[in-house]
Design a protein around this motif. Sequence first.
Motif, PDB file in Angstrom:
ATOM      1  N   GLU A 201     133.704 -21.537   5.000  1.00 36.43           N
ATOM      2  CA  GLU A 201     134.387 -22.629   5.680  1.00 36.43           C
ATOM      3  C   GLU A 201     135.254 -22.106   6.822  1.00 36.43           C
ATOM      4  OE1 GLU A 201     135.179 -26.335   6.804  1.00 36.43           O
ATOM      5  OE2 GLU A 201     133.746 -25.735   5.257  1.00 36.43           O
ATOM      6  N   GLU A 202     135.911 -20.960   6.592  1.00 38.73           N
ATOM      7  CA  GLU A 202     136.731 -20.362   7.652  1.00 38.73           C
ATOM      8  C   GLU A 202     135.860 -19.910   8.819  1.00 38.73           C
ATOM      9  OE1 GLU A 202     138.911 -17.275   5.765  1.00 38.73           O
ATOM     10  OE2 GLU A 202     140.275 -18.648   4.716  1.00 38.73           O
ATOM     11  N   GLN A 203     134.669 -19.370   8.511  1.00 41.60           N
ATOM     12  CA  GLN A 203     133.746 -18.984   9.571  1.00 41.60           C
ATOM     13  C   GLN A 203     133.302 -20.205  10.370  1.00 41.60           C
ATOM     14  OE1 GLN A 203     130.586 -16.874   7.591  1.00 41.60           O
ATOM     15  NE2 GLN A 203     131.573 -14.883   7.837  1.00 41.60           N
ATOM     16  N   ARG A 204     133.029 -21.292   9.646  1.00 43.28           N
ATOM     17  CA  ARG A 204     132.629 -22.520  10.336  1.00 43.28           C
ATOM     18  C   ARG A 204     133.754 -23.031  11.219  1.00 43.28           C
ATOM     19  NH1 ARG A 204     128.476 -26.568   7.417  1.00 43.28           N
ATOM     20  NH2 ARG A 204     127.067 -25.061   6.503  1.00 43.28           N
ATOM     21  N   ARG A 205     134.966 -23.022  10.680  1.00 48.22           N
ATOM     22  CA  ARG A 205     136.113 -23.505  11.471  1.00 48.22           C
ATOM     23  C   ARG A 205     136.335 -22.619  12.680  1.00 48.22           C
ATOM     24  NH1 ARG A 205     138.813 -24.696   6.435  1.00 48.22           N
ATOM     25  NH2 ARG A 205     139.882 -22.695   6.568  1.00 48.22           N
ATOM     26  N   PHE A 206     136.208 -21.299  12.485  1.00 44.77           N
ATOM     27  CA  PHE A 206     136.370 -20.372  13.603  1.00 44.77           C
ATOM     28  C   PHE A 206     135.310 -20.638  14.664  1.00 44.77           C
ATOM     29  CE2 PHE A 206     134.931 -16.453  15.662  1.00 44.77           C
ATOM     30  CZ  PHE A 206     136.087 -16.088  16.338  1.00 44.77           C
ATOM     31  N   PHE A 207     134.056 -20.805  14.203  1.00 42.92           N
ATOM     32  CA  PHE A 207     132.968 -21.037  15.140  1.00 42.92           C
ATOM     33  C   PHE A 207     133.173 -22.344  15.894  1.00 42.92           C
ATOM     34  CE2 PHE A 207     128.373 -21.882  16.120  1.00 42.92           C
ATOM     35  CZ  PHE A 207     128.202 -20.777  16.942  1.00 42.92           C
ATOM     36  N   LYS A 208     133.594 -23.388  15.156  1.00 45.47           N
ATOM     37  CA  LYS A 208     133.858 -24.683  15.801  1.00 45.47           C
ATOM     38  C   LYS A 208     134.967 -24.544  16.849  1.00 45.47           C
ATOM     39  CE  LYS A 208     132.564 -27.825  12.018  1.00 45.47           C
ATOM     40  NZ  LYS A 208     133.075 -28.819  11.042  1.00 45.47           N
ATOM     41  N   THR A 209     136.030 -23.840  16.463  1.00 48.88           N
ATOM     42  CA  THR A 209     137.155 -23.663  17.386  1.00 48.88           C
ATOM     43  C   THR A 209     136.728 -22.871  18.606  1.00 48.88           C
ATOM     44  OG1 THR A 209     138.666 -23.663  15.494  1.00 48.88           O
ATOM     45  CG2 THR A 209     139.529 -22.846  17.577  1.00 48.88           C
ATOM     46  N   PHE A 210     135.941 -21.808  18.374  1.00 50.33           N
ATOM     47  CA  PHE A 210     135.465 -20.979  19.475  1.00 50.33           C
ATOM     48  C   PHE A 210     134.595 -21.794  20.434  1.00 50.33           C
ATOM     49  CE2 PHE A 210     132.218 -18.058  21.230  1.00 50.33           C
ATOM     50  CZ  PHE A 210     133.057 -17.211  21.942  1.00 50.33           C
ATOM     51  N   ILE A 211     133.699 -22.606  19.855  1.00 50.96           N
ATOM     52  CA  ILE A 211     132.835 -23.463  20.671  1.00 50.96           C
ATOM     53  C   ILE A 211     133.680 -24.437  21.484  1.00 50.96           C
ATOM     54  CG2 ILE A 211     131.136 -25.336  20.551  1.00 50.96           C
ATOM     55  CD1 ILE A 211     130.013 -23.846  18.078  1.00 50.96           C
ATOM     56  N   GLN A 212     134.703 -25.013  20.839  1.00 48.55           N
ATOM     57  CA  GLN A 212     135.569 -25.967  21.526  1.00 48.55           C
ATOM     58  C   GLN A 212     136.313 -25.294  22.677  1.00 48.55           C
ATOM     59  OE1 GLN A 212     135.559 -29.341  20.350  1.00 48.55           O
ATOM     60  NE2 GLN A 212     136.344 -29.561  22.421  1.00 48.55           N
ATOM     61  N   VAL A 213     136.733 -24.051  22.453  1.00 49.00           N
ATOM     62  CA  VAL A 213     137.426 -23.299  23.510  1.00 49.00           C
ATOM     63  C   VAL A 213     136.489 -23.083  24.698  1.00 49.00           C
ATOM     64  CG1 VAL A 213     138.375 -21.038  24.102  1.00 49.00           C
ATOM     65  CG2 VAL A 213     139.106 -22.179  22.004  1.00 49.00           C
ATOM     66  N   ILE A 214     135.236 -22.676  24.416  1.00 47.52           N
ATOM     67  CA  ILE A 214     134.267 -22.452  25.486  1.00 47.52           C
ATOM     68  C   ILE A 214     133.998 -23.754  26.243  1.00 47.52           C
ATOM     69  CG2 ILE A 214     131.874 -21.853  26.002  1.00 47.52           C
ATOM     70  CD1 ILE A 214     133.586 -19.461  25.311  1.00 47.52           C
ATOM     71  N   ALA A 215     133.799 -24.843  25.498  1.00 46.82           N
ATOM     72  CA  ALA A 215     133.530 -26.138  26.133  1.00 46.82           C
ATOM     73  C   ALA A 215     134.711 -26.578  26.998  1.00 46.82           C
ATOM     74  CB  ALA A 215     133.231 -27.194  25.072  1.00 46.82           C
ATOM     75  N   THR A 216     135.918 -26.369  26.496  1.00 47.77           N
ATOM     76  CA  THR A 216     137.115 -26.727  27.266  1.00 47.77           C
ATOM     77  C   THR A 216     137.227 -25.866  28.512  1.00 47.77           C
ATOM     78  OG1 THR A 216     138.254 -27.399  25.233  1.00 47.77           O
ATOM     79  CG2 THR A 216     139.617 -26.973  27.176  1.00 47.77           C
ATOM     80  N   ALA A 217     136.902 -24.575  28.374  1.00 49.69           N
ATOM     81  CA  ALA A 217     136.964 -23.663  29.527  1.00 49.69           C
ATOM     82  C   ALA A 217     136.004 -24.104  30.619  1.00 49.69           C
ATOM     83  CB  ALA A 217     136.643 -22.238  29.081  1.00 49.69           C
TER      84      ALA A 217
END
Length: 546
Positions: A201-217
């Motif tokens: 679950e932490e990996q999923r949350r990290f991946f989701k957060t990372f994806i969101q950061v890239i999309a925001t960038a």
Amino acid sequence: MGFKSVKIQDLFVRLKTLNQIGIALSAEKDGTRLQEMILKEAKRIADADGGTLYLRDKDQLKFEIMLNDTLNIHKGGTSGVSVKLPSLPMYKDNGQPHLELVAVCAAYHGQTINIHDAYANTEFEFSGPHAFDKKHNYRSKSFLTVPMKNHDGEVIGVLQLINALEPGTQEKTSFSDSVQELVESLASQGAVALVNQQLLEEQRRFFKTFIQVIATAIDEKSPHTSEHCQRVPILTLMLAEAAAKIQIGPLKDFSMTDEDREELKVAALLHDCGKITTPEYVIDKATKLKTFFDRIHLIDTRFEVLKRDAEIACLREQLAGESVDIEAKLAQKIETLNEEREFLHHCNMGSEFMSDALKKRVLQIAQRQWKTADGSIENFLSQDEIDNLNITKGTLTADERKIINRHIDTTINMLESLHYPKYLQHVPEYAGGHHEHMDGTGYPKKLKREQMSIPARIMGIADVFEALTSSDRPYNQKPKPLSEALMILGQMKKDNHLDPDLFDLFIHEKIYLHYADSKNDKGKPFLTAEQIDEVDVTQLPGYNPL
């Protein structure tokens, strides 16, 4: 059968049961159900009437699940009824551990505590259970409190069973040593399963957060792409959900699991990640002459130089006594220069199709001569300025269009270089196909409809519709109203660029209206009120009612 054989058989049955429980625990993917399974299975193998599962949250033990068969209590877990009890603090205000609390003591020392009769015990504080008993006309007698440790030996929770019951008579009794060993083994397996589930679950949350950061960038890279990567997933999932629900036609066999939805959302969030390498001046090129600044202002300066030179020439002619119609000629020349300046400004906007006649006039103006700051004489427009001003449609040159289109190659290369869990294996395909056309004329792979999955085709429609209706459209383009945007989509369907079945579903289910009525996380509508106009779907090119 002798006593020893009975004991061996009983042990075999319990070990088999424990093994089956371990397999079941490792297979459960939902964290809440996993916690409840641990407690229920511990109760079952220990013949316990009740139990509580605590999870450690920093310096507290939080009540997660409470069960009691006699009192028919099921709180926390999948019950939908929260446990309204305060967490147990691990430490006092002076920093000393609350060792008088049996659950805290077991967690602090990492050791099992087996109490035969809570009412006879003087080592621990049982005022809470006693108050519970008085309120519910119950008697909490035996307690088996087992710490749950991860692979590093850290206590992540506590499993507490209450009131061992004698098989057959259901009389309250103590938890035997053999039962304690079984529960300790189950607690160990449960802790490992919980940790594994938490890590996933932490990996999923990290991946989701990372994806969101890239999309925001990507969105923050340019004001003209602001929130594009946030809106496309919303539209994509709206259309995908409609496709999964329809029970007739060519889409009737399409379905989605929760993991499929997550995969499609990730792909939609990252569909433009390649733009992170695209130069800002190309993404932000709102006018034809814009690079890091709009070079139309340099041309304005040259016009001012020409007007100044004309005035100087007029004054010199007046000094030489040649004053016949000089001022009228100067006024006419200034008017001509102003008209040419306005014409080039209009061409620079890129909002009008450049006909051959308009291009010819640009070339005529370019032939004017002007004197530079160093005194040299040059043509009024450089070849690069001519090429840009004479762009037939829009503001991008052919080379700049190639740079923009190259972002999808970069997107695919970036996404294909990542290692995905099984449920995200199709992310590169979905994200990399939104510029393909059903007839194979799209880019970058010139895929045809039959070579593309339904999710990839869905994203193509979502990307186009969002781009047409966005209030922050690039290249000096105004957001389209619904009627105009859908006419363009209809024509793209008719030209075999967009999937016909998905376009018809988009119209039939009024997904365009659902999206128009939606808002972002700041409460701002995706479309303005002016954009939401009347749409006569019968007039849309190629629309076939379902």
